[in-house]
Design an enzyme around this catalytic site. Structure first.
Site, mmCIF file in Angstrom:
data_model
loop_
_atom_site.group_PDB
_atom_site.id
_atom_site.type_symbol
_atom_site.label_atom_id
_atom_site.label_comp_id
_atom_site.label_asym_id
_atom_site.label_seq_id
_atom_site.Cartn_x
_atom_site.Cartn_y
_atom_site.Cartn_z
ATOM 1 N N ASP A 679 0.865 -1.084 -0.023
ATOM 2 C CA ASP A 679 -0.097 -0.069 -0.034
ATOM 3 C C ASP A 679 0.706 1.360 0.125
ATOM 4 O O ASP A 679 0.590 2.211 -0.681
ATOM 5 C CB ASP A 679 -1.068 0.029 1.283
ATOM 6 C CG ASP A 679 -1.800 0.988 1.289
ATOM 7 O OD1 ASP A 679 -2.600 1.374 0.485
ATOM 8 O OD2 ASP A 679 -1.625 1.945 2.235
ATOM 9 N N LYS A 683 1.381 4.344 -3.045
ATOM 10 C CA LYS A 683 1.563 5.701 -2.599
ATOM 11 C C LYS A 683 2.502 6.485 -3.035
ATOM 12 O O LYS A 683 2.486 7.513 -3.655
ATOM 13 C CB LYS A 683 1.220 5.887 -1.178
ATOM 14 C CG LYS A 683 -0.255 5.476 -0.703
ATOM 15 C CD LYS A 683 -0.432 5.540 0.847
ATOM 16 C CE LYS A 683 -1.655 5.054 1.295
ATOM 17 N NZ LYS A 683 -1.947 5.431 2.867
#
Length: 820
Positions: A679, A683
């Site tokens: 994750d 980003k």
């Protein structure tokens, strides 16, 4: 003296006849009343069908005659059953005479094998004559003496006109001779008159309204009231625009322009004689007589720049063009003379300044005849290639703005064309008269509804609309829906309409074009819905519902949904997303999304891809637009890992901290997705790509929080069961850091055009040392911001801040700036 006119919808059945009689009874108390009536609703169409089938077999004609007679008899039976005061015998006698006359006309036509126009007029006027018979019976039952006025005795048309136009002077003279002293209450059938030769003729479309206007001139009426089934004239077609507003006052000129370009309530022929003789006209509702209606006179409402928008469908555009037209005297005259001789009406004209092309619109059903007569007129020029082949564009519509005061206001045309652009409508031709009382645009007929709706929103309501489609009903999706519901009053105060028209999950799709009731049981309705999510289903819904600012909000982490974003954008949807899968797919797809958004002028917004509710992307894009350049980046980009790593130094083990974060709703449903570091990698890739680095997800140097075999577990229960086995190993890293007065942080970095995500031990001098408890922190070193970086810090975990970020992006899809 007052003239009242009642249309077919006002005389549809016995109850309607009774309402009309009571209105007349009330009006005659204040002044003499002359009433003009149409045929009961549906009768004229049946009579037209009868005439069209007179040359067919006898059985067909007999069936049509029977249907017409039964229609009349049904109204009579309702009358005699419900209104005992009606004189049944005399009414039936007059009705039988009327039907006998109709039968004689039909039989005579069958014998002649020809139906003259005068006979057609007599047949077609049967409905109006029936209305006079029955309405007279109702008025007599109210103790009113009624005089019948026959249009044949005075209403004379001008033979020189293509359409039947009354000779007002001759009609008035003949009326005064025939009816020197009209009764207090009189009735006249509308729709017909006589030619100068004395032959009976009809008055064309809205003929009964025209009859009323002519009668008003002949008797020098104080006013003419057109009674119909709506409360007056609206600023847009209320069948297309839910928020169409009633016009209280309008000028004769505005009314004629509006009716000419498609308003069904009026016809220019009706307004013209009233305007010439300064007779005010009211449009009122038979079924709501207390409503004020619309007044048409010399006066117009104060302050109204644009009075209304009208639409005229089923239009064709004829184009006459070619090099031979340049400097050729009389070309326009020849074009329109040929059209006039063919009895074709021209709706709108547009001509190029170079005289190379003349374009004009005609009714769609007259386009073939127009093309035929022009090909005949210019056959030599076409043969010698002085003209290009005359072309016809069919299935068009004319959208028109109308208002007396438009010439006093700058920028009306710009707002009109901007609204059409926002509705994604291509303008084929435009026209504006020198008075600037009307501005017209020709568009494709299939886009009429969208065009009218957006123009009305832009020019009258000035209320931007968002039609929201929420995909995903997990923690974030439910929170966003709750925020949309909570913010409705705030949106209303800001004059913004945000309608949640669709909610979808993996199995069901709930749709409502008027907006889903969020205070109701939408979750149960979603579960019960048989619909499933698909782009085709959404496209069909948008088209049928005429939604013009549809926004898809992706609250999932589903890769299949993310890979449909280009299709969403291409099909006219804005896309707002918390799903990082699209922006971190291949670099080609990353650019494809932006190209699709630019091409279709749609917004692709993903502020929540990096910092949940923190304005990371917006600030970074602002710096780059200003000419800045990212030199170095360092940050904590996961609110869940920020919380977990903060709890580690409060004495919790990795598994305990993870479970606590999950219970608080900070992690993904499967915490392995958080602890894998993927994750965070996604980003930082989004930031890197925004900064112009052409990197793929595989280029990120990634160190997961847990071993790879744990990170790859897809079942949440299995992951949480095995995670404690790693606690002791991870505890060694914690103890080592604390021994050196350091804390562990999960940090993403961009430096030297490379990205790295890993666990770092930092001391109190490090800017990320104190970032914990679910906070995100980002330090952007740029050409402008160094050696001290541009810092963004705040909570980045939890459904509420993510939903708030999505809500903010959602508002950025508003299709125009509000006026202040």
């Amino acid at each position: 003296m007052q003239v009242l006119k009642f249309g077919g919808s006002s005389l549809a059945n016995a109850i309607c006849f009774s309402k009309v009689a009571n209105i007349i009874h009330d009006c005659q108390k204040n002044s003499s009343v002359s009433t003009v009536v149409s045929a009961p609703q549906g009768i004229t169409n049946s009579l037209v069908a009868l005439i069209e089938n007179l040359d067919s077999n006898g059985d067909q004609v007999k069936t049509l005659m029977t249907n017409i007679q039964q229609h009349f008899q049904q109204i009579l039976e309702e009358t005699f059953t419900n209104f005992s005061a009606i004189n049944k015998n005399s009414t039936l006698d007059e009705f039988n005479q009327l039907i006998e006359k109709l039968d004689q006309l039909v039989q005579g036509t069958k014998l002649l094998e020809h139906c003259p126009t005068s006979t057609q007029a007599q047949i077609l006027s049967t409905g109006e004559k029936f209305s006079v018979i029955l309405l007279k019976a109702f008025l007599n039952s109210l103790d009113l003496n009624v005089q019948t006025i026959d249009p044949v005795n005075f209403l004379t048309t001008d033979d020189k006109s293509v359409e039947p136009i009354a000779d007002l002077d001759k009609s008035k003279s003949r009326f005064l001779q025939a009816y020197s002293s009209p009764a207090n209450v009189s009735l006249m059938p509308g729709f017909f008159g006589v030619k100068p030769s004395g032959e009976m003729t009809t008055l064309g479309r809205n003929g009964s309204d025209y009859s009323a206007a002519i009668l008003a001139v002949c008797i020098e009426a104080k006013s003419c009231v057109i009674w119909t089934d709506v409360n007056g004239v609206y600023n847009a077609d209320p069948r297309l625009v839910q928020d169409a507003q009633l016009i209280k006052k309008m000028s004769y000129h505005e009314a004629m322009e509006l009716s000419y370009f498609g308003a069904k309530v009026l016809h220019p022929k009706t307004i013209s004689p009233l305007s010439l003789h300064q007779i005010p006209c009211y449009i009122k509702n038979t079924h709501e007589p207390s409503q004020p209606g619309t007044l048409i006179s010399n006066e117009s409402s104060e302050g109204d720049t644009v009075k209304a928008i009208s639409n005229l469908s089923n239009v064709a555009m004829i184009n006459v063009s070619g090099p031979g037209m340049k400097g050729m005297v009389g070309m326009a005259s020849r074009v329109f003379s040929a059209i006039s001789l063919a009895d074709i009406s021209v709706i709108m004209i547009s001509q190029s300044s170079a005289e190379y092309c003349i374009s004009f619109c005609v009714p769609g059903n007259e386009s073939d005849a127009a093309l035929e007569c022009l090909n005949e007129e210019f056959k030599l020029e076409l043969k010698n290639e002085l003209l290009e082949p005359i072309s016809v564009k069919r299935n068009l519509a004319v959208i028109t703005l109308v208002g007396d005061r438009m010439q006093q206001q700058k920028g009306i045309a710009a707002k009109f064309f901007k609204a059409l652009s926002q509705a994604r409508v291509n303008i084929i031709a435009i026209a504006q008269d020198s008075s600037e009382r009307s501005i017209s645009a020709v568009i494709r007929d299939q886009r009429t509804d969208d065009a009218v709706k957006i123009c009305h929103q832009n020019l009258f309501l000035k209320k931007p609309t968002i039609d929201a489609f929420v995909i995903g009903c997990g923690t974030v999706g439910k929170e966003l829906i709750a925020q949309i519901q909570k913010q409705q009053q705030w949106l209303s105060d800001k004059n913004i309409a945000l309608n949640l028209v669709a909610i979808a999950n993996s199995k069901h799709l709930l749709l409502n074009k008027n907006g889903i009731n969020l205070s109701g049981n939408w979750q149960n309705l979603l579960t019960e819905s048989k619909e499933t999510f698909s782009l085709d289903k959404l496209n069909q819904f948008v088209s049928e519902s005429h939604l013009n600012n549809p926004v898809i909000i992706d609250c999932t982490s589903n890769e299949d949904i993310a890979m449909q974003y280009d299709a969403f954008l291409t099909n006219g949807f804005h896309v707002v997303t918390a799903n990082k899968k699209a922006n971190t797919a291949s670099f080609d797809y990353y650019h494809k999304l932006r190209a699709a958004a630019d091409l279709k002028q749609r917004r692709f917004l993903y502020e929540t891809n990096v910092g949940a509710g923190l304005p990371v992307i917006d600030n970074l894009q602002g710096l780059l637009r200003a000419g800045d350049e990212l030199v170095q980046f360092e940050g904590i980009l996961s609110g869940s890992l920020s919380y977990i790593f903060g709890e580690l130094h409060k004495g919790l083990s990795l598994s305990q901290a993870t479970l606590k974060a999950k219970d608080l709703g900070y992690t993904e449903p499967n915490p392995a997705e958080d602890l894998s570091g993927m994750d965070v990698a996604r980003k930082v890739l989004v930031i890197a790509r925004e900064a112009g680095l052409q990197l793929e997800l595989s280029d990120i140097e990634l160190e997961p929080v847990v071993p790879q075999e744990l990170a790859e577990i897809t079942d949440a229960s299995e992951f949480l069961q095995k995670l404690p086995d790693y606690d002791s190993t991870f505890q060694l890293q914690i103890e080592k850091a604390e021994k050196n007065n350091q804390v562990l942080r999960y940090i993403a970095q961009i430096e030297n055009q490379k990205c790295r995500v890993n666990i770092q031990a930092v001391d109190s001098n490090h800017p990320l040392y104190s970032v914990a408890d679910g906070e995100n922190a980002l330090a952007l070193n740029t050409r402008y911001y160094q050696p001290r970086p541009f810092v963004i810090r705040g909570y980045g975990a939890g459904a509420s801040v993510t939903a708030a970020g999505l809500f903010g992006d959602l508002l950025r899809t508003l299709s125009w700036d509000q006026e202040h």
